[in-house]
Write a protein that holds these residues in place. Structure first.
Motif, short mmCIF file in Angstrom:
data_model
loop_
_atom_site.label_atom_id
_atom_site.label_comp_id
_atom_site.label_asym_id
_atom_site.label_seq_id
_atom_site.Cartn_x
_atom_site.Cartn_y
_atom_site.Cartn_z
N GLU A 52 1.27 7.83 4.64
CA GLU A 52 1.03 6.47 4.16
C GLU A 52 2.32 5.82 3.67
O GLU A 52 2.54 4.62 3.87
N TYR A 53 3.19 6.62 3.06
CA TYR A 53 4.43 6.06 2.53
C TYR A 53 5.32 5.52 3.65
O TYR A 53 5.98 4.49 3.50
N TYR A 54 5.33 6.22 4.78
CA TYR A 54 6.19 5.81 5.90
C TYR A 54 5.41 5.22 7.07
O TYR A 54 5.90 5.18 8.19
N TYR A 59 0.81 -1.23 0.00
CA TYR A 59 0.00 0.00 0.00
C TYR A 59 0.84 1.28 0.00
O TYR A 59 0.51 2.23 -0.73
N PRO A 60 1.93 1.37 0.78
CA PRO A 60 2.75 2.58 0.71
C PRO A 60 3.31 2.84 -0.68
O PRO A 60 3.61 3.98 -1.04
N ARG A 61 3.46 1.79 -1.48
CA ARG A 61 4.00 1.94 -2.82
C ARG A 61 2.93 2.36 -3.83
O ARG A 61 3.22 2.99 -4.83
N ILE A 62 1.68 1.98 -3.56
CA ILE A 62 0.61 2.23 -4.52
C ILE A 62 -0.20 3.48 -4.19
O ILE A 62 -0.79 4.10 -5.06
N TYR A 63 -0.23 3.89 -2.90
CA TYR A 63 -1.02 5.06 -2.54
C TYR A 63 -0.56 6.32 -3.27
O TYR A 63 -1.40 7.09 -3.77
N PHE A 113 -2.49 19.24 4.04
CA PHE A 113 -3.08 18.03 4.61
C PHE A 113 -2.90 16.84 3.66
O PHE A 113 -2.49 15.75 4.07
N GLY A 114 -3.19 17.06 2.37
CA GLY A 114 -3.04 15.99 1.39
C GLY A 114 -1.60 15.54 1.25
O GLY A 114 -1.31 14.35 1.12
N GLY A 115 -0.66 16.50 1.29
CA GLY A 115 0.76 16.14 1.23
C GLY A 115 1.18 15.32 2.42
O GLY A 115 1.95 14.36 2.30
N ARG A 116 0.66 15.68 3.59
CA ARG A 116 0.97 14.92 4.80
C ARG A 116 0.40 13.51 4.71
O ARG A 116 1.03 12.54 5.11
#
Length: 491
Positions: free
Chosen positions: A447-449, A373-377, A439-442
């Motif tokens: 999700e990535y980390y 998921y961190p790779r696809i989000y 907010f969206g950037g966060r």
């Protein structure tokens, strides 16, 4: 006492007076401060939902007989596991999965470690008893938790004891008959200061050795403990209304550096003390990571449903859903959703009882999902951003639409295929808040980390994967091809 209400959650925070700092000031009352008030309202809504949907959200405590939160449940069957997941899903849907640290995440952790507590007994039976009692305490009092796992990001090339300022990280200062004294800094407590207590555990993404034993600690404390400070980052809730900032004005959880200034921890709140070996094994050997991953995957299914809903609504709003490349991008999000749902189904229906009598999901399915998921989000966020195109820039505020002179002009200028301009911009502001706002950037970074560096996680996943059966397939296949082995090939 039974599960708490939203009102009780707020009253606890107001009375606790947690030591919280943000924007260069100490916060007197987090329930009224502009940086925290809205997310506290959203958290309160979660607790009220427990009573609005009590058949799904509450169960009878095995010790007190009171109705307690379903997300604390120790599942004994697959049906129990599904019941707990349905409660997780109810909470996640209130935010579209945008609250990554809703209370159920750590409720799953304290349940797992409280039941599978014998690991802590390796150092002292007292620690196992502490973990068991803390689970019961958290469940019976509906304790909301933040947690902190990692040391300050000073020099990642060195172990903690090798750092130039080795005492900057949280470490043991003293042990006495009443407890321990700790000092130093930890990162990065999401919802720090707007919860009841904090769980301190070391990250296991990077294993520790014996020389790092002074940093190898696990304990829980009330957030208003003397000497404990939450140093919050800048808020991404900019005080705007819900129409203009539909996500950040409600679900900005915040993240905080946690400072411990010679903080006293009583022995009955300690789970690990100066033992890197136990710390390294805690999450996996208690199955805590399995139950936490179950919550995360359930939340991410909801998040992907929400994102797909925005993608499809946006396509329809501006009439782009007949184009080939647009359909293909929508398919990517659909495939992600169905894959995540399949992982979740497999995890639950292949679950088995562990040695403590807890029905534990199939970790292989959850581990694959939490690595993928961190790779696809980021790709799904990119799809939404691409499809929104210039429409994500042309987003007047609600106040613009209310203006008697320019409102009618805007309503006509930004209309969609089937929507008035006001409605279309409201949808596009939601897409913007998911992708281009602070907010969206966060959310993307978060999700990535989520579980740690995805590359390190991937290396661990590769190392632990059972490879021999697949290599044997090839050996067997080539062995059946035939041929005469040349004499220079060693047997």
């Amino acid at each position: 006492m039974p599960a708490k209400t939203g009102k009780e959650y707020k009253e606890r925070l107001k009375n606790a007076k947690n030591n919280v700092y943000i924007h260069g000031e100490r916060v007197e009352d987090v329930t009224e401060h502009s940086a925290f008030k809205n997310v506290i309202d959203s958290m309160a809504n979660l607790y009220d939902l427990q009573y609005e949907k009590k058949d799904k959200m509450l169960y009878t405590s095995p010790t007190s007989g009171e109705k307690v939160g379903m997300t604390f449940l120790q599942p004994k069957s697959i049906d129990d596991l599904i019941k707990r997941r349905e409660a997780i899903t109810e909470w996640a849907r209130t935010s579209g999965g945008m609250m990554g640290r809703s209370p159920d995440y750590l409720n799953a952790e304290v349940m797992a470690m409280g039941v599978a507590n014998d690991l802590f007994a390796e150092a002292d039976p007292m620690f196992a008893d502490n973990a068991r009692k803390y689970y019961e305490f958290a469940r019976e009092n509906d304790i909301s938790l933040t947690h902190t796992l990692i040391h300050p990001q000073v020099n990642r090339a060195k172990a903690q004891h090798e750092q130039k300022d080795a005492n900057v990280a949280l470490h043991l200062v003293e042990k006495n008959k009443d407890g321990i004294i700790v000092d130093g800094v930890r990162l990065l407590a999401t919802q720090g200061g707007i919860t009841d207590e904090i769980l301190v555990f070391p990250s296991t993404v990077k294993k520790s050795g014996e020389k790092d034993d002074p940093y190898s600690l696990a304990f829980a404390l009330p957030n208003n403990t003397p000497g404990l400070k939450f140093l919050s980052r800048e808020s991404f809730d900019h005080g705007k209304n819900h129409w203009d900032h539909p996500l950040s004005s409600r679900f900005e959880e915040g993240d905080a550096i946690v400072a411990f200034d010679h903080v006293f921890v009583p022995w009955d709140r300690v789970f690990v003390c100066e033992d890197s070996s136990i710390c390294n094994r805690t999450f996996r050997e208690t199955n805590a990571v399995v139950h936490m991953a179950h919550q995360v995957v359930a939340k991410n299914v909801v998040k992907t449903e929400f994102l797909l809903g925005v993608v499809l609504s946006l396509m329809d709003a501006i009439g782009i859903d007949q184009f080939q490349h647009v359909k293909d991008k929508g398919t990517e999000v659909m495939l992600t959703l169905e894959t995540m749902k399949s992982h979740l189904y497999r995890a639950e229906h292949n679950a088995s009882l562990d040695k403590w009598g807890t029905m534990t999901p199939d970790y292989a399915a959850l581990d694959a999902a939490r690595n993928w998921y961190p790779r696809i989000y980021p790709r799904m966020v990119e799809i939404l951003r691409i499809l929104g195109a210039s429409g994500l820039m042309g987003i007047p505020s609600e106040a613009d639409f209310q203006h008697p002179e320019i409102g009618p002009i805007l309503n006509r200028a930004v209309q969609g295929k089937n929507l008035e301009g006001y409605e279309r911009v409201q949808l596009f502001r939601l897409a913007w808040d998911m992708t281009l706002s602070a907010f969206g950037g966060r959310q993307l970074h978060y999700e990535y980390y989520f579980f740690g560096d995805p590359v390190k996680m991937g290396m661990t996943y590769f190392d632990n994967y059972e490879k021999e059966p697949y290599k044997n397939i090839i050996r067997d296949f080539l062995g059946n091809v035939g041929g005469t082995k040349p004499h220079f090939v060693k047997m």
